[in-house]
Scaffold this motif. Structure first.
Motif, PDB file in Angstrom:
ATOM      1  N   ARG A 149     -11.859  30.652  -0.093  1.00 16.10           N
ATOM      2  CA  ARG A 149     -10.454  30.182  -0.067  1.00 16.10           C
ATOM      3  C   ARG A 149     -10.219  28.887  -0.819  1.00 16.10           C
ATOM      4  O   ARG A 149     -11.317  28.207  -1.391  1.00 16.10           O
ATOM      5  CB  ARG A 149     -10.293  29.848   1.415  1.00 16.10           C
ATOM      6  N   PHE A 150      -8.929  28.479  -1.194  1.00 18.15           N
ATOM      7  CA  PHE A 150      -8.889  27.251  -1.755  1.00 18.15           C
ATOM      8  C   PHE A 150      -9.708  26.014  -1.309  1.00 18.15           C
ATOM      9  O   PHE A 150     -10.166  25.221  -2.163  1.00 18.15           O
ATOM     10  CB  PHE A 150      -7.402  26.822  -1.779  1.00 18.15           C
ATOM     11  N   ASP A 151     -10.039  25.903  -0.151  1.00 18.62           N
ATOM     12  CA  ASP A 151     -10.743  24.673   0.462  1.00 18.62           C
ATOM     13  C   ASP A 151     -12.294  24.624  -0.009  1.00 18.62           C
ATOM     14  O   ASP A 151     -12.763  23.636   0.113  1.00 18.62           O
ATOM     15  CB  ASP A 151     -10.766  24.639   2.065  1.00 18.62           C
ATOM     16  N   ASN A 152     -12.637  26.113  -0.459  1.00 21.94           N
ATOM     17  CA  ASN A 152     -14.039  25.993  -0.689  1.00 21.94           C
ATOM     18  C   ASN A 152     -14.052  26.284  -2.289  1.00 21.94           C
ATOM     19  O   ASN A 152     -15.046  26.530  -2.586  1.00 21.94           O
ATOM     20  CB  ASN A 152     -14.658  27.300  -0.190  1.00 21.94           C
ATOM     21  N   LEU A 153     -12.984  26.263  -3.229  1.00 22.72           N
ATOM     22  CA  LEU A 153     -12.893  26.285  -4.544  1.00 22.72           C
ATOM     23  C   LEU A 153     -13.093  24.830  -5.288  1.00 22.72           C
ATOM     24  O   LEU A 153     -13.494  25.085  -6.288  1.00 22.72           O
ATOM     25  CB  LEU A 153     -11.656  27.153  -4.822  1.00 22.72           C
ATOM     26  N   GLY A 154     -12.437  24.126  -4.709  1.00 23.49           N
ATOM     27  CA  GLY A 154     -12.498  22.425  -5.692  1.00 23.49           C
ATOM     28  C   GLY A 154     -11.675  21.625  -4.812  1.00 23.49           C
ATOM     29  O   GLY A 154     -10.777  22.084  -3.936  1.00 23.49           O
ATOM     30  N   ILE A 160     -16.322  37.828   4.960  1.00 21.70           N
ATOM     31  CA  ILE A 160     -17.455  37.363   4.212  1.00 21.70           C
ATOM     32  C   ILE A 160     -16.881  36.205   3.436  1.00 21.70           C
ATOM     33  O   ILE A 160     -15.951  36.456   2.762  1.00 21.70           O
ATOM     34  CB  ILE A 160     -18.412  38.201   3.343  1.00 21.70           C
ATOM     35  N   ASP A 161     -17.234  34.858   3.488  1.00 22.74           N
ATOM     36  CA  ASP A 161     -16.738  33.652   3.211  1.00 22.74           C
ATOM     37  C   ASP A 161     -17.867  32.873   2.117  1.00 22.74           C
ATOM     38  O   ASP A 161     -18.783  33.077   2.364  1.00 22.74           O
ATOM     39  CB  ASP A 161     -16.063  32.709   3.889  1.00 22.74           C
ATOM     40  N   PHE A 162     -17.283  32.784   0.789  1.00 20.21           N
ATOM     41  CA  PHE A 162     -18.102  32.197  -0.165  1.00 20.21           C
ATOM     42  C   PHE A 162     -17.474  30.778  -0.333  1.00 20.21           C
ATOM     43  O   PHE A 162     -16.347  30.390  -0.143  1.00 20.21           O
ATOM     44  CB  PHE A 162     -18.258  32.891  -1.418  1.00 20.21           C
ATOM     45  N   GLU A 163     -18.245  29.742  -1.082  1.00 20.27           N
ATOM     46  CA  GLU A 163     -17.926  28.686  -1.695  1.00 20.27           C
ATOM     47  C   GLU A 163     -18.229  28.591  -3.049  1.00 20.27           C
ATOM     48  O   GLU A 163     -19.440  29.287  -3.609  1.00 20.27           O
ATOM     49  CB  GLU A 163     -18.143  27.405  -0.889  1.00 20.27           C
ATOM     50  N   SER A 164     -17.541  28.207  -3.896  1.00 22.02           N
ATOM     51  CA  SER A 164     -18.037  27.987  -5.330  1.00 22.02           C
ATOM     52  C   SER A 164     -18.836  27.028  -5.550  1.00 22.02           C
ATOM     53  O   SER A 164     -18.993  26.038  -5.096  1.00 22.02           O
ATOM     54  CB  SER A 164     -16.715  28.008  -6.267  1.00 22.02           C
TER      55      SER A 164
END
Length: 668
Positions: free
Chosen positions: A616-621, A663-667
């Motif tokens: 999600r945007f919050d975990n993208l940068g 399933i959630d990831f972060e960059s």
């Protein structure tokens, strides 16, 4: 204002879309859903017509029919009342449960709840617990939940089982004289190591004229499953077998699917067979269909056949030494058939499947990409040519039939695809009147073996229409065929069983053989309307039988297509559950992946093991991202960093939930 009927698909955020057919979806805002739930059949009013950059918008006027009257979910106990949180996160409502309707439910247990009141004026639906499935973490409860959610027939009715048992485990010798006897031929089944329902067997020989003879023997299921029997009625209801990772919901009882109908090695079995003479260019120059009897020589698996072809395992080579030439001849013919089909525009979408390994309790121990080899290709090519040959043969006979139809993609979707392909320097040449599979095949050939192959294959898959069953032949775009059917799996697909029944009727009327000498499988196909160009034998069934089959073909094609959709959903959900379960134990671990999709709320990333998760945007940068819908890209407002489909990316797993299948990831 215009009113339309359709199926409402709700998003977890409250809005949704209504499919009104003809590939048109109407956007429904949260305020205009009128308490419709996911899957409901609704009547909508069109508020705004479609524009170039905007979907048509509407509102739900009336709920014609609720899709669900029962729901699977997790029970939450609040002492004097409770709630069931549905597994279907898009359903649109939690289910309120009064204390008197708890039944034997316990907190955080999976339950099946009967809806007693549907939501109205902002109030949740109400219901009563009718079955407790088990703890959410209990082995097997996840797959049981799917069975209950989709109302799958997990057990066979007693009268169906009794009918199957009466078929016995030995053939009726009285019928042998009515069949062509292949029991002394060297014949093989080639399947996965775990397969138990073996419905196809093959043999390849070289003729004196240097052409090939390919015999494809298919289990004669219609001999045992008589029209109108309990077995037949149950098979029609099920429509297809469903494979749920270690659990199968079969179309036919195991007494048939694993017994008398399965082409087990060393056992006499009745078949419907298609024998084809094929030249060095891969053209079928003559073919015949008939009832046969076989006795399979060896039950082979893909791994061992590949080892034989690669000469990579001395033990396997020694074990099958008498048959090495047979397998080499199969590989030779399969290569010819594949090359010819690729020339015609066959779309070889090499999209990897998941191999999900479970322990004895049904828990995931490993997930990886399912590796296939050329041995898989051998059987695929043989089944394709048999299916095509049968379809063409019975098209010429003007028989009542069920075809496997895959229509041309919409030109608008091809234009959308070209926007993505532009980023890779590629383009599909097409216009509204001319869309050819060869153009798609060129793209797939261009990216073969490259990093972007998987992404582009997926993009092409999303552009294509969904294949379905129809009583009218409309060709098959994906395999570049003008005429195609499903003939080769009557144990697990009802359309195959139905056309077996039709074929048997024609064979009974024509002394057990239908033969065509002309070459009707060339790339220079005769016009399918010019039936006089092909000399065929008597082709009229009695009018009463003909009309009956015509009506059944239409009904069964539609019903089988719907059953197939459900099966695909169940199988996909089963995979999603197990992938989320697997990644629950990988929180904090880092992986390399590739961006598989870009949306207005984040990016989906697929890992090498086929698991897909969302960033999600919050975990993208730490910046605002601009979503470019036309090019399906994200652009960072500060850094101007652009995320494209196909980009490599490193991620960390931050969350996984098998209940929500998310399933959630972060960059990184």
């Amino acid at each position: 204002m215009t009113s339309k009927e359709g199926i409402f698909r709700k998003n977890a955020k409250g809005f949704g879309f209504v499919d009104i057919g003809e590939d048109q979806e109407i956007y429904i805002s949260k305020e205009n859903t009128n308490n419709a739930l996911n899957g409901d059949k609704v009547l909508i009013e069109i508020l705004e017509e479609k524009e170039k950059t905007k979907k048509a918008e509407g509102k739900v006027e009336k709920i014609i029919k609720h899709e669900k009257d029962t729901v699977v979910g997790t029970f939450q106990n609040n002492r004097n009342f409770g709630f069931v949180v549905p597994d279907d996160k898009n359903l649109g409502t939690d289910i309120f449960i009064s204390k008197s309707n708890f039944g034997r439910a316990k907190n955080n247990y999976k339950v099946l709840v009967k809806i007693t009141k549907y939501p109205k004026k902002g109030k949740n639906a109400e219901g009563k617990v009718i079955e407790v499935l088990g703890r959410t973490d209990q082995a097997g409860v996840d797959m049981l939940s799917l069975i209950k959610e989709y109302k799958l027939p997990a057990e066979f009715p007693k009268q169906v089982v009794k009918e199957a048992e009466r078929c016995g485990n030995k053939i009726d010798k009285k019928d042998i004289p009515n069949r062509i006897d292949h029991r002394n031929d060297v014949i093989f089944t080639i399947d996965g190591e775990d397969a138990k329902d073996l419905d196809d067997a093959v043999r390849v020989t070289k003729l004196k004229n240097e052409n090939y003879r390919l015999d494809v023997h298919i289990a004669d299921v219609s001999y045992y499953v008589k029209e109108g029997s309990f077995l037949d009625e149950e098979a029609l209801i099920r429509g297809t077998s469903i494979y749920m990772l270690g659990r199968v919901i079969p179309m036919l009882p195991h007494e048939l699917s694993n017994g008398i109908c399965s082409l087990n090695a060393g056992e006499d079995r009745f078949t419907l067979s298609c024998s084809m003479e094929i030249n060095k260019e891969g053209k079928v120059i003559s073919s015949e269909v008939y009832k046969g009897i076989i006795n399979v020589t060896e039950r082979m698996n893909y791994h061992d056949v590949q080892k034989i072809l690669d000469k990579s395992d001395d033990k396997v080579l020694k074990r099958y030494a008498p048959y090495i030439k047979d397998f080499e001849l199969m590989a030779e013919l399969a290569t010819i058939l594949k090359n010819r089909r690729v020339e015609q525009g066959y779309l070889n979408l090499d999209i990897p499947e998941s191999k999900i390994d479970l322990d004895v309790n049904g828990r995931v121990v490993n997930i990886e990409k399912y590796e296939t080899s050329f041995s898989n290709e051998i059987i695929e090519q043989f089944m394709l040519i048999a299916n095509e040959t049968i379809a063409e043969k019975f098209y010429w006979l003007n028989a009542p039939f069920i075809y496997r139809v895959h229509e041309n993609p919409d030109f608008e979707k091809v234009k959308e695809l070209n926007k993505f392909l532009f980023n890779f320097g590629l383009k599909i040449k097409a216009n509204a009147d001319n869309i050819y599979p060869q153009e798609f095949a060129k793209i797939l050939k261009e990216v073969k073996g490259k990093e972007e192959e998987k992404v582009i294959s997926n993009l092409i898959l999303r552009t294509l229409k969904v294949a379905k069953y129809e009583p009218e032949n409309k060709g098959h775009f994906g395999i570049a065929s003008k005429c195609y059917c499903h003939f080769t799996s009557p144990i697990r697909r009802y359309p195959d069983l139905f056309i077996h029944r039709v074929i048997s009727q024609y064979l009974n009327d024509n002394n057990n053989k239908i033969e065509i000498k002309n070459d009707i499988s060339t790339s220079k196909k005769v016009n399918l309307e010019e039936k006089q160009a092909i000399k065929i034998i008597k082709n009229k069934l009695p009018e009463e039988i003909y009309e009956k089959y015509i009506g059944q073909a239409e009904k069964y094609a539609e019903q089988s297509s719907e059953c197939e959709k459900i099966a695909q959903k169940v199988e996909r959900d089963a995979e999603d559950v197990k992938k989320a379960e697997y990644m629950q134990n990988k929180i904090g671990e880092e992986y390399k992946g590739i961006i598989s999709s870009v949306t207005s709320f984040g990016i989906f990333v697929e890992l090498e093991n086929t698991v897909e998760g969302l960033i999600r945007f919050d975990n993208l940068g730490n910046e605002y991202f601009i979503y470019d819908e036309d090019n399906k890209t994200l652009i960072g407002e500060k850094t101007k960093k652009v995320y494209h489909i196909g980009d490599k990316i490193k991620i960390r797993v931050i969350a996984a939930n098998k209940q929500t299948r998310r399933i959630d990831f972060e960059s990184l």
